[in-house]
Design a protein around this motif. Structure first.
Motif, PDB file in Angstrom:
ATOM      1  N   HIS A  76      40.283   1.301  99.145  1.00  0.00           N
ATOM      2  CA  HIS A  76      41.096   0.691  98.100  1.00  0.00           C
ATOM      3  C   HIS A  76      41.847  -0.523  98.656  1.00  0.00           C
ATOM      4  CE1 HIS A  76      43.620   3.711 100.131  1.00  0.00           C
ATOM      5  NE2 HIS A  76      44.586   2.813  99.992  1.00  0.00           N
ATOM      6  N   ASP A  85      45.108   0.981  91.195  1.00  0.00           N
ATOM      7  CA  ASP A  85      43.684   1.292  91.206  1.00  0.00           C
ATOM      8  C   ASP A  85      43.479   2.399  90.175  1.00  0.00           C
ATOM      9  OD1 ASP A  85      41.174   2.520  91.822  1.00  0.00           O
ATOM     10  OD2 ASP A  85      41.324   1.834  93.901  1.00  0.00           O
ATOM     11  N   ARG A 116      37.266   0.017  83.168  1.00  0.00           N
ATOM     12  CA  ARG A 116      38.392   0.953  83.114  1.00  0.00           C
ATOM     13  C   ARG A 116      39.722   0.221  83.234  1.00  0.00           C
ATOM     14  NH1 ARG A 116      36.255   5.108  87.584  1.00  0.00           N
ATOM     15  NH2 ARG A 116      35.265   3.168  88.267  1.00  0.00           N
ATOM     16  N   GLU A 138      37.025   7.856  94.387  1.00  0.00           N
ATOM     17  CA  GLU A 138      36.722   6.435  94.587  1.00  0.00           C
ATOM     18  C   GLU A 138      37.840   5.768  95.393  1.00  0.00           C
ATOM     19  OE1 GLU A 138      34.371   4.641  90.848  1.00  0.00           O
ATOM     20  OE2 GLU A 138      36.170   5.761  90.305  1.00  0.00           O
ATOM     21  N   CYS A 192      39.455  -1.629  88.962  1.00  0.00           N
ATOM     22  CA  CYS A 192      38.626  -0.434  89.063  1.00  0.00           C
ATOM     23  C   CYS A 192      37.375  -0.807  89.853  1.00  0.00           C
ATOM     24  CB  CYS A 192      38.303   0.132  87.675  1.00  0.00           C
ATOM     25  SG  CYS A 192      37.423  -1.007  86.583  1.00  0.00           S
ATOM     26  N   ALA A 193      36.214  -0.410  89.393  1.00  0.00           N
ATOM     27  CA  ALA A 193      34.979  -0.769  90.090  1.00  0.00           C
ATOM     28  C   ALA A 193      34.366  -2.048  89.527  1.00  0.00           C
ATOM     29  CB  ALA A 193      33.971   0.377  90.013  1.00  0.00           C
ATOM     30  N   ARG A 248      40.611   3.799  89.340  1.00  0.00           N
ATOM     31  CA  ARG A 248      39.393   4.580  89.587  1.00  0.00           C
ATOM     32  C   ARG A 248      39.780   6.030  89.850  1.00  0.00           C
ATOM     33  NH1 ARG A 248      36.800   2.009  94.571  1.00  0.00           N
ATOM     34  NH2 ARG A 248      38.982   2.126  95.209  1.00  0.00           N
ATOM     35  N   THR A 249      38.782   6.870  90.044  1.00  0.00           N
ATOM     36  CA  THR A 249      39.027   8.280  90.340  1.00  0.00           C
ATOM     37  C   THR A 249      39.661   8.422  91.731  1.00  0.00           C
ATOM     38  OG1 THR A 249      36.879   8.623  91.396  1.00  0.00           O
ATOM     39  CG2 THR A 249      36.995   8.959  88.984  1.00  0.00           C
ATOM     40  N   PRO A 257      44.368   7.195  88.090  1.00  0.00           N
ATOM     41  CA  PRO A 257      43.103   7.152  87.356  1.00  0.00           C
ATOM     42  C   PRO A 257      43.327   6.840  85.875  1.00  0.00           C
ATOM     43  CG  PRO A 257      43.110   8.989  88.878  1.00  0.00           C
ATOM     44  CD  PRO A 257      44.517   8.429  88.865  1.00  0.00           C
TER      45      PRO A 257
END
Length: 118
Positions: A55, A44, A90, A50, A85-86, A46-47, A63
């Motif tokens: 997840h 993953d 990313r 997030e 990611c979302a 993402r941040t 990240p």
């Protein structure tokens, strides 16, 4: 004559856009599930916030801005890796970077919502 040229250009643009979208959307859940069941590393990108909000089970959080600093966590360059990611942007960047340094089996799953049911 000009109309034909414009129509051809529009059609070519649409084909190009569809081709580009397939790089994110073209991986179906069955293919992802097969890779996961075969031991793919799920990342993953993402941040942290997030990731903490939800997840994919078993995914690790790296990240996207830390990918280049945490390469040891990706392991063997021949290992199957799935990044998400979302929305796919990313994870697309992470996939491109990993492939540029020699990772051979990286799949951009797009967004978390594209991941298969566990």
């Amino acid at each position: 004559m000009n109309r034909i040229v414009i129509i051809v250009l529009v059609v070519l643009c649409v084909i190009f856009i569809i081709y580009k979208l397939k790089s994110v959307l073209g991986v179906n859940q069955t293919q992802l599930k097969e890779k996961i069941d075969s031991g793919a590393l799920v990342v993953d990108v993402r941040t942290v916030a997030e990731f903490q909000s939800g997840h994919f089970p078993g995914a690790i959080n790296i990240p996207v801005d830390q990918v280049s600093k945490r390469l040891d966590e990706f392991g063997d360059k021949n290992k199957s890796i799935i990044v998400y990611c979302a929305s796919g942007g990313r994870s697309g960047s992470a996939k491109s970077f990993l492939e540029s340094i020699g990772y051979s089996d990286v799949t951009n799953a797009g967004g978390l919502s594209n991941m298969p049911n566990p």
